[in-house]
Design an enzyme around this catalytic site. Structure first.
Site, PDB file in Angstrom:
ATOM      1  N   GLY A  12       0.815  -1.218   0.000  1.00  0.00           N
ATOM      2  CA  GLY A  12       0.000   0.000   0.000  1.00  0.00           C
ATOM      3  C   GLY A  12       0.842   1.259   0.000  1.00  0.00           C
ATOM      4  N   SER A  14       1.448   3.445  -2.591  1.00  0.00           N
ATOM      5  CA  SER A  14       1.252   4.426  -3.654  1.00  0.00           C
ATOM      6  C   SER A  14       0.861   5.800  -3.113  1.00  0.00           C
ATOM      7  CB  SER A  14       0.195   3.933  -4.652  1.00  0.00           C
ATOM      8  OG  SER A  14      -1.045   3.721  -3.999  1.00  0.00           O
ATOM      9  N   ASP A  63      -2.924  -7.160  -5.648  1.00  0.00           N
ATOM     10  CA  ASP A  63      -3.921  -7.027  -4.574  1.00  0.00           C
ATOM     11  C   ASP A  63      -3.528  -7.987  -3.454  1.00  0.00           C
ATOM     12  OD1 ASP A  63      -6.137  -7.225  -2.925  1.00  0.00           O
ATOM     13  OD2 ASP A  63      -7.585  -7.368  -4.570  1.00  0.00           O
ATOM     14  N   TYR A 155     -13.337  -2.855  10.728  1.00  0.00           N
ATOM     15  CA  TYR A 155     -11.951  -2.329  10.755  1.00  0.00           C
ATOM     16  C   TYR A 155     -11.290  -2.618  12.112  1.00  0.00           C
ATOM     17  CZ  TYR A 155      -8.335   1.310  10.007  1.00  0.00           C
ATOM     18  OH  TYR A 155      -7.153   2.010   9.859  1.00  0.00           O
ATOM     19  N   SER A 156     -12.039  -2.416  13.205  1.00  0.00           N
ATOM     20  CA  SER A 156     -11.478  -2.686  14.541  1.00  0.00           C
ATOM     21  C   SER A 156     -11.150  -4.166  14.693  1.00  0.00           C
ATOM     22  CB  SER A 156     -12.458  -2.260  15.638  1.00  0.00           C
ATOM     23  OG  SER A 156     -12.751  -0.885  15.545  1.00  0.00           O
ATOM     24  N   LYS A 159      -7.982  -4.958  12.602  1.00  0.00           N
ATOM     25  CA  LYS A 159      -6.742  -4.431  13.186  1.00  0.00           C
ATOM     26  C   LYS A 159      -6.407  -5.133  14.510  1.00  0.00           C
ATOM     27  CE  LYS A 159      -5.791  -1.333   9.995  1.00  0.00           C
ATOM     28  NZ  LYS A 159      -4.664  -1.528   9.079  1.00  0.00           N
ATOM     29  N   ILE A 188      -4.767   9.968  11.022  1.00  0.00           N
ATOM     30  CA  ILE A 188      -3.606  10.520  10.311  1.00  0.00           C
ATOM     31  C   ILE A 188      -4.119  11.176   9.034  1.00  0.00           C
ATOM     32  CG2 ILE A 188      -1.395   9.957   9.203  1.00  0.00           C
ATOM     33  CD1 ILE A 188      -1.408   9.327  12.245  1.00  0.00           C
TER      34      ILE A 188
HETATM   35  P1  NAP Z   1      -4.755   5.401   1.972  1.00  0.00           P
HETATM   36  O1  NAP Z   1      -4.250   6.792   1.809  1.00  0.00           O
HETATM   37  O2  NAP Z   1      -6.166   5.079   1.675  1.00  0.00           O
HETATM   38  O3  NAP Z   1      -3.789   4.441   1.109  1.00  0.00           O
HETATM   39  C1  NAP Z   1      -4.032   3.076   1.089  1.00  0.00           C
HETATM   40  C2  NAP Z   1      -2.929   2.394   0.303  1.00  0.00           C
HETATM   41  O4  NAP Z   1      -3.168   0.975   0.375  1.00  0.00           O
HETATM   42  C3  NAP Z   1      -2.900   2.751  -1.162  1.00  0.00           C
HETATM   43  O5  NAP Z   1      -1.560   2.722  -1.588  1.00  0.00           O
HETATM   44  C4  NAP Z   1      -3.678   1.594  -1.825  1.00  0.00           C
HETATM   45  O6  NAP Z   1      -3.258   1.333  -3.153  1.00  0.00           O
HETATM   46  C5  NAP Z   1      -3.244   0.456  -0.945  1.00  0.00           C
HETATM   47  N1  NAP Z   1      -4.155  -0.673  -0.935  1.00  0.00           N
HETATM   48  C6  NAP Z   1      -5.446  -0.724  -0.519  1.00  0.00           C
HETATM   49  N2  NAP Z   1      -5.931  -1.961  -0.670  1.00  0.00           N
HETATM   50  C7  NAP Z   1      -4.933  -2.718  -1.194  1.00  0.00           C
HETATM   51  C8  NAP Z   1      -4.822  -4.067  -1.584  1.00  0.00           C
HETATM   52  N3  NAP Z   1      -5.844  -4.906  -1.455  1.00  0.00           N
HETATM   53  N4  NAP Z   1      -3.632  -4.498  -2.095  1.00  0.00           N
HETATM   54  C9  NAP Z   1      -2.578  -3.663  -2.213  1.00  0.00           C
HETATM   55  N5  NAP Z   1      -2.623  -2.357  -1.874  1.00  0.00           N
HETATM   56  C10 NAP Z   1      -3.801  -1.900  -1.373  1.00  0.00           C
HETATM   57  O7  NAP Z   1      -4.524   4.863   3.451  1.00  0.00           O
HETATM   58  P2  NAP Z   1      -3.590   5.373   4.647  1.00  0.00           P
HETATM   59  O8  NAP Z   1      -4.379   6.315   5.451  1.00  0.00           O
HETATM   60  O9  NAP Z   1      -2.253   5.754   4.148  1.00  0.00           O
HETATM   61  O10 NAP Z   1      -3.531   4.024   5.490  1.00  0.00           O
HETATM   62  C11 NAP Z   1      -2.430   3.119   5.411  1.00  0.00           C
HETATM   63  C12 NAP Z   1      -2.585   2.113   6.540  1.00  0.00           C
HETATM   64  O11 NAP Z   1      -2.625   2.797   7.779  1.00  0.00           O
HETATM   65  C13 NAP Z   1      -3.867   1.293   6.461  1.00  0.00           C
HETATM   66  O12 NAP Z   1      -3.618  -0.026   6.878  1.00  0.00           O
HETATM   67  C14 NAP Z   1      -4.772   1.988   7.454  1.00  0.00           C
HETATM   68  O13 NAP Z   1      -5.737   1.119   7.972  1.00  0.00           O
HETATM   69  C15 NAP Z   1      -3.771   2.414   8.496  1.00  0.00           C
HETATM   70  N6  NAP Z   1      -4.217   3.520   9.340  1.00  0.00           N
HETATM   71  C16 NAP Z   1      -4.601   4.706   8.788  1.00  0.00           C
HETATM   72  C17 NAP Z   1      -5.039   5.729   9.631  1.00  0.00           C
HETATM   73  C18 NAP Z   1      -5.472   7.074   9.104  1.00  0.00           C
HETATM   74  O14 NAP Z   1      -6.108   7.821   9.856  1.00  0.00           O
HETATM   75  N7  NAP Z   1      -5.164   7.437   7.871  1.00  0.00           N
HETATM   76  C19 NAP Z   1      -5.101   5.509  11.017  1.00  0.00           C
HETATM   77  C20 NAP Z   1      -4.714   4.305  11.541  1.00  0.00           C
HETATM   78  C21 NAP Z   1      -4.270   3.302  10.679  1.00  0.00           C
HETATM   79  P3  NAP Z   1      -4.045   1.943  -4.469  1.00  0.00           P
HETATM   80  O15 NAP Z   1      -4.315   3.382  -4.150  1.00  0.00           O
HETATM   81  O16 NAP Z   1      -3.082   1.796  -5.598  1.00  0.00           O
HETATM   82  O17 NAP Z   1      -5.283   1.141  -4.644  1.00  0.00           O
END
Ligand code: NAP
Length: 243
Positions: A12, A14, A63, A155-156, A159, A188
């Site tokens: 993930g 990108s 994926d 989601y909870s 995780k 975040i």
């Molecule tokens: P984001 O901006 O939505 O980015 C998600 C990334 O994951 C993208 O690169 C997407 O790729 C990739 N992805 C999604 N499904 C995938 C799959 N099945 N296979 C491969 N790649 C996949 O998310 P983020 O906020 O950076 O979150 C990253 C991680 O941190 C996640 O696990 C999320 O649960 C966790 N997190 C986020 C927050 C928050 O508040 N943002 C808080 C706590 C935890 P494409 O765009 O190319 O599809």
């Protein structure tokens, strides 16, 4: 920091947290493999930034929830003789809604991406990591997996499951100089927060602000570093005091 000829796979990567982690690990000297699911242009832009800064980046589009696609992609990556000694399981999705209105598809997409994604990517890399006698696995969980969050039962659960997997795998790998830890970010600033009720969220955070992707990346970089060699099976909150 960084190890000669050692590669780091970030799922993930990108955009959002994964992109920042990948850029940070590249700055620490790792050749970074950027996994992502769909957005080629954004992944290529991250890779270009890494290369412009003097690092090495390659793309791996698959994926993580798809067992066959993941197995094929990882088998291909393992053809390169340089070990993949760092793995950051970051790919994740959220589909928020109260349980009473949650569909089976929403439950399945979220749990499969996080839990099957963890298995599909980590399992084939575990034995090569053991053979290389050094490794770091960092799983990106969430404060929601620690304290629960309304509207995020799927989601909870995913995780919390990832945290359980972290603690169990840490015990299996501890003798091999491989650490396995999780980070639990609070909100975040990424695309995942788009449309979220910010006023309500900020009230719950003692620091009254959301975190940055760099604040998550710096913790992951520390857990990957030699300085964190004695830390394993832990969950580190990055949440401004939430949880
Ligand atoms: P984001 O901006 O939505 O980015 C998600 C990334 O994951 C993208 O690169 C997407 O790729 C990739 N992805 C999604 N499904 C995938 C799959 N099945 N296979 C491969 N790649 C996949 O998310 P983020 O906020 O950076 O979150 C990253 C991680 O941190 C996640 O696990 C999320 O649960 C966790 N997190 C986020 C927050 C928050 O508040 N943002 C808080 C706590 C935890 P494409 O765009 O190319 O599809």
């Amino acid at each position: 920091m960084g190890r000669d000829n050692t590669r780091a796979l970030v799922t993930g990567a990108s955009r959002g947290i994964g992109a920042a982690v990948a850029e940070g690990l590249a700055a620490d000297g790792f050749a970074v493999i950027l996994n992502y699911r769909s957005r080629d242009a954004e992944a290529e832009a991250v890779a270009e930034r890494i290369r412009a800064a003097g690092g090495e980046a390659t793309l791996a589009r698959f994926d993580v929830a798809d067992a066959d696609a993941s197995a094929a992609a990882i088998a291909g990556l393992l053809q390169d003789p340089r070990p993949i000694s760092v793995l950051v399981n970051n790919a994740g999705v959220a589909e928020d809604t109260p349980l009473v209105t949650m569909t089976r598809a929403q439950w399945t997409r979220v749990t499969r991406t996080t839990l099957d994604g963890f298995f599909n990517v980590t399992q084939p890399l575990a034995m090569p990591m053991i053979q290389n006698r050094w490794g770091r696995i960092v799983n990106i969980a969430s404060v929601s997996g620690v304290i629960g969050n309304r509207g995020q039962v799927n989601y909870s659960a995913a995780k919390a499951g990832l945290i359980g997997a972290t603690k169990a795998l840490a015990q299996e790998m501890a003798k091999r100089k491989i650490t396995v830890n999780a980070v639990a970010p609070g909100p975040i600033e990424t695309e995942m927060l788009e449309g979220a009720p910010m006023e309500h969220i900020l009230k719950a955070i003692p620091m009254r602000r959301v975190g940055t992707v760099e604040e998550v990346a710096s913790t992951v970089r520390f857990l990957v570093s030699d300085g964190a060699a004695y830390i394993t099976g832990q969950v580190i909150g990055i949440s401004g005091g939430l949880g």
